[in-house]
Design a protein around this motif. Structure first.
Motif, PDB file in Angstrom:
ATOM      1  N   SER A  41      -5.000  11.240   2.869  1.00 26.64           N
ATOM      2  CA  SER A  41      -5.771  12.090   3.781  1.00 26.64           C
ATOM      3  C   SER A  41      -6.780  12.898   2.976  1.00 26.64           C
ATOM      4  O   SER A  41      -6.792  12.875   1.743  1.00 26.64           O
ATOM      5  N   ASP A  42      -7.621  13.634   3.672  1.00 27.28           N
ATOM      6  CA  ASP A  42      -8.623  14.468   2.994  1.00 27.28           C
ATOM      7  C   ASP A  42      -8.126  15.898   2.792  1.00 27.28           C
ATOM      8  O   ASP A  42      -8.920  16.838   2.724  1.00 27.28           O
ATOM      9  N   SER A  43      -6.835  16.076   2.675  1.00 26.86           N
ATOM     10  CA  SER A  43      -6.255  17.395   2.421  1.00 26.86           C
ATOM     11  C   SER A  43      -6.373  17.756   0.951  1.00 26.86           C
ATOM     12  O   SER A  43      -5.969  16.987   0.070  1.00 26.86           O
ATOM     13  N   GLY A  44      -6.926  18.934   0.663  1.00 29.26           N
ATOM     14  CA  GLY A  44      -6.952  19.461  -0.694  1.00 29.26           C
ATOM     15  C   GLY A  44      -7.619  18.542  -1.699  1.00 29.26           C
ATOM     16  O   GLY A  44      -8.733  18.051  -1.501  1.00 29.26           O
ATOM     17  N   GLU A  45      -6.910  18.248  -2.785  1.00 27.02           N
ATOM     18  CA  GLU A  45      -7.464  17.518  -3.914  1.00 27.02           C
ATOM     19  C   GLU A  45      -7.395  16.001  -3.768  1.00 27.02           C
ATOM     20  O   GLU A  45      -7.955  15.274  -4.594  1.00 27.02           O
ATOM     21  N   ILE A  46      -6.763  15.511  -2.717  1.00 28.65           N
ATOM     22  CA  ILE A  46      -6.550  14.072  -2.581  1.00 28.65           C
ATOM     23  C   ILE A  46      -7.835  13.258  -2.725  1.00 28.65           C
ATOM     24  O   ILE A  46      -7.861  12.272  -3.477  1.00 28.65           O
ATOM     25  N   VAL A  50       0.855  -1.192   0.000  1.00 31.32           N
ATOM     26  CA  VAL A  50       0.000   0.000   0.000  1.00 31.32           C
ATOM     27  C   VAL A  50       0.891   1.241   0.000  1.00 31.32           C
ATOM     28  O   VAL A  50       1.965   1.244   0.608  1.00 31.32           O
ATOM     29  N   LEU A  51       0.461   2.263  -0.716  1.00 36.00           N
ATOM     30  CA  LEU A  51       1.144   3.558  -0.699  1.00 36.00           C
ATOM     31  C   LEU A  51       0.262   4.562   0.034  1.00 36.00           C
ATOM     32  O   LEU A  51      -0.960   4.596  -0.178  1.00 36.00           O
ATOM     33  N   VAL A  52       0.891   5.406   0.855  1.00 33.74           N
ATOM     34  CA  VAL A  52       0.144   6.343   1.701  1.00 33.74           C
ATOM     35  C   VAL A  52       0.617   7.768   1.443  1.00 33.74           C
ATOM     36  O   VAL A  52       1.816   8.032   1.371  1.00 33.74           O
ATOM     37  N   LEU A  53      -0.347   8.686   1.315  1.00 37.66           N
ATOM     38  CA  LEU A  53      -0.054  10.121   1.221  1.00 37.66           C
ATOM     39  C   LEU A  53      -0.888  10.834   2.286  1.00 37.66           C
ATOM     40  O   LEU A  53      -2.023  11.236   2.035  1.00 37.66           O
ATOM     41  N   PRO A  54      -0.344  11.012   3.511  1.00 38.56           N
ATOM     42  CA  PRO A  54      -1.117  11.552   4.634  1.00 38.56           C
ATOM     43  C   PRO A  54      -0.959  13.055   4.824  1.00 38.56           C
ATOM     44  O   PRO A  54      -0.780  13.552   5.941  1.00 38.56           O
ATOM     45  N   SER A  55      -1.044  13.819   3.749  1.00 37.02           N
ATOM     46  CA  SER A  55      -0.744  15.254   3.774  1.00 37.02           C
ATOM     47  C   SER A  55      -1.588  16.019   4.791  1.00 37.02           C
ATOM     48  O   SER A  55      -2.739  15.657   5.081  1.00 37.02           O
ATOM     49  N   LEU A  56      -1.012  17.113   5.293  1.00 39.62           N
ATOM     50  CA  LEU A  56      -1.671  17.985   6.260  1.00 39.62           C
ATOM     51  C   LEU A  56      -1.853  19.377   5.661  1.00 39.62           C
ATOM     52  O   LEU A  56      -0.934  19.919   5.048  1.00 39.62           O
ATOM     53  N   THR A  57      -3.003  19.970   5.871  1.00 41.58           N
ATOM     54  CA  THR A  57      -3.249  21.337   5.430  1.00 41.58           C
ATOM     55  C   THR A  57      -2.613  22.310   6.420  1.00 41.58           C
ATOM     56  O   THR A  57      -2.733  22.150   7.632  1.00 41.58           O
ATOM     57  N   TRP A 102      -0.476  26.137   2.705  1.00 44.20           N
ATOM     58  CA  TRP A 102      -0.380  25.064   1.722  1.00 44.20           C
ATOM     59  C   TRP A 102      -1.381  23.957   2.019  1.00 44.20           C
ATOM     60  O   TRP A 102      -1.680  23.676   3.192  1.00 44.20           O
ATOM     61  N   LYS A 103      -1.902  23.381   0.972  1.00 46.16           N
ATOM     62  CA  LYS A 103      -2.585  22.099   1.082  1.00 46.16           C
ATOM     63  C   LYS A 103      -2.396  21.362  -0.239  1.00 46.16           C
ATOM     64  O   LYS A 103      -2.058  21.972  -1.257  1.00 46.16           O
ATOM     65  N   GLU A 104      -2.593  20.074  -0.185  1.00 42.52           N
ATOM     66  CA  GLU A 104      -2.233  19.241  -1.327  1.00 42.52           C
ATOM     67  C   GLU A 104      -3.008  19.666  -2.575  1.00 42.52           C
ATOM     68  O   GLU A 104      -4.229  19.632  -2.608  1.00 42.52           O
ATOM     69  N   GLN A 105      -2.264  20.076  -3.603  1.00 35.19           N
ATOM     70  CA  GLN A 105      -2.899  20.525  -4.844  1.00 35.19           C
ATOM     71  C   GLN A 105      -3.299  19.363  -5.741  1.00 35.19           C
ATOM     72  O   GLN A 105      -4.173  19.507  -6.592  1.00 35.19           O
ATOM     73  N   PHE A 106      -2.652  18.220  -5.567  1.00 30.82           N
ATOM     74  CA  PHE A 106      -3.021  17.060  -6.373  1.00 30.82           C
ATOM     75  C   PHE A 106      -2.581  15.766  -5.699  1.00 30.82           C
ATOM     76  O   PHE A 106      -3.389  14.972  -5.272  1.00 30.82           O
ATOM     77  N   GLY A 107      -1.291  15.516  -5.614  1.00 29.09           N
ATOM     78  CA  GLY A 107      -0.793  14.260  -5.059  1.00 29.09           C
ATOM     79  C   GLY A 107      -0.441  13.294  -6.168  1.00 29.09           C
ATOM     80  O   GLY A 107      -1.012  12.202  -6.274  1.00 29.09           O
ATOM     81  N   ARG A 108       0.522  13.672  -6.991  1.00 33.69           N
ATOM     82  CA  ARG A 108       0.859  12.896  -8.186  1.00 33.69           C
ATOM     83  C   ARG A 108       1.239  11.453  -7.869  1.00 33.69           C
ATOM     84  O   ARG A 108       0.937  10.531  -8.629  1.00 33.69           O
ATOM     85  N   LEU A 161      -8.656   4.388  -0.020  1.00 34.41           N
ATOM     86  CA  LEU A 161      -9.260   4.803   1.234  1.00 34.41           C
ATOM     87  C   LEU A 161      -8.812   6.223   1.564  1.00 34.41           C
ATOM     88  O   LEU A 161      -7.640   6.560   1.404  1.00 34.41           O
ATOM     89  N   VAL A 162      -9.758   7.052   2.030  1.00 40.94           N
ATOM     90  CA  VAL A 162      -9.468   8.432   2.427  1.00 40.94           C
ATOM     91  C   VAL A 162      -9.715   8.552   3.920  1.00 40.94           C
ATOM     92  O   VAL A 162     -10.762   8.129   4.426  1.00 40.94           O
ATOM     93  N   VAL A 163      -8.739   9.139   4.632  1.00 38.86           N
ATOM     94  CA  VAL A 163      -8.835   9.278   6.086  1.00 38.86           C
ATOM     95  C   VAL A 163      -8.739  10.753   6.464  1.00 38.86           C
ATOM     96  O   VAL A 163      -8.311  11.586   5.666  1.00 38.86           O
TER      97      VAL A 163
END
Length: 299
Positions: A221-226, A189-196, A200-206, A235-237
């Motif tokens: 995470s539910d930051s920005g565009e994720i 599994v790959l995880v991107l747990p970005s924080l606003t 800044w907040k996640e503009q995309f998450g390439r 899954l979104v957390v």
């Protein structure tokens, strides 16, 4: 000066400026395009509403006035353009990947610990301390790999030692872009747990679409565009919530069928929405609309 000379020689029908509207060079370029009678486009990714001080607010409004179309990289960027008074058409066209480079792996690894991974900048805004805390609370055999570099690495290494899991946490230096798929395909599994943050907040998450294209399930995470990137293919957390992330990781760890379903959905979603072919198709459609407007004399 050279750009202006080239434009005057070529006399393009469409001038596509791949830059934010508050940039002085964007306004200069769009003004020249307007003088030559081109149809102008700029690109906007900023997903936090900001009121710029002079002269940048003036530059921004001039860019709007001298443009016929805008391409937004995410939905919030589109909403901000509308809120700031841009009245011309806007299309959302996000990042894309090469599905041949980020190809589907034949199967997930069948041996070894449950391998969790992250790829990108090792910085606080990416929520990596939350990821470490969540992984530490998992039941079962796991390993956590970070691919990248940044100022947070030292702190993460100290926290891993304090939590007694330093033997399970691996830091890998950056690699060439062409080698990133090899790392991703090692993962369960790959995880991107970005924080606003305020700035800044996640503009995309390439990296999410890179993993999805490789048929590796994702958690974000539910930051920005994720959430819009993941859709129903992962899954979104809640951002910053280590317990919610632990739950999602444990669910992925325990349910092979879930991982298989999300892996298949991810590949399909990446091909349908985030391939180079889709980006080219959407951009071509924008150009077609502009040419129609040019022929009718509108805008």
């Amino acid at each position: 000066p050279r750009r202006g000379w080239v434009l005057r020689e070529v006399r393009p029908d469409i001038y596509h400026v791949d830059e934010e509207p508050n940039n002085l060079s964007t306004a200069h370029a769009l003004r020249l395009g307007r003088q030559l009678g081109t149809k102008n486009i700029f690109v906007h990714w900023q997903n936090i509403y900001r009121q710029y001080p002079p002269p940048f607010n003036v530059v921004e409004q001039l860019s709007y006035a001298w443009s016929d179309y805008a391409i937004a990289g995410n939905q919030e960027a589109k909403d901000i353009l509308t809120r700031k008074g841009f009245t011309r058409p806007i299309s959302v066209i996000p990042h894309a990947i090469d599905p041949d480079l980020y190809s589907a792996r034949p199967a997930e690894p069948s041996e070894g610990p449950f391998h969790i991974g992250y790829a990108g900048r090792i910085i606080a805004a990416k929520g990596l301390t939350v990821l470490l805390q969540a992984a530490t609370a998992l039941k079962g055999d796991w390993r956590l790999s970070f691919l990248g570099e940044g100022e947070l690495q030292g702190r993460l290494e100290r926290e891993a030692r304090e939590l007694g899991v330093s033997d399970r946490v691996v830091f890998r230096p950056p690699v060439r872009a062409s080698a990133v798929p090899d790392f991703i395909k090692e993962l369960r599994v790959l995880v991107l747990p970005s924080l606003t943050t305020p700035d800044w907040k996640e503009q995309f998450g390439r990296v999410l679409i890179e993993a999805m294209a490789c048929q590796v399930p994702v958690i974000g995470s539910d930051s920005g565009e994720i959430p819009n990137v993941i859709g129903d293919a992962g899954l979104v957390v809640s951002e910053g919530n280590a317990e919610h992330l632990r739950w999602a990781l444990q669910k992925m760890m325990d349910e092979h069928d879930l991982r298989a379903r999300l892996a298949a959905r991810g590949r399909e979603r990446a091909l349908t929405n985030f391939s180079y072919a889709k980006l080219a198709q959407d951009t071509y459609q924008v150009y077609q609309e502009l040419m129609c407007l040019r022929e009718t004399g509108n805008m």
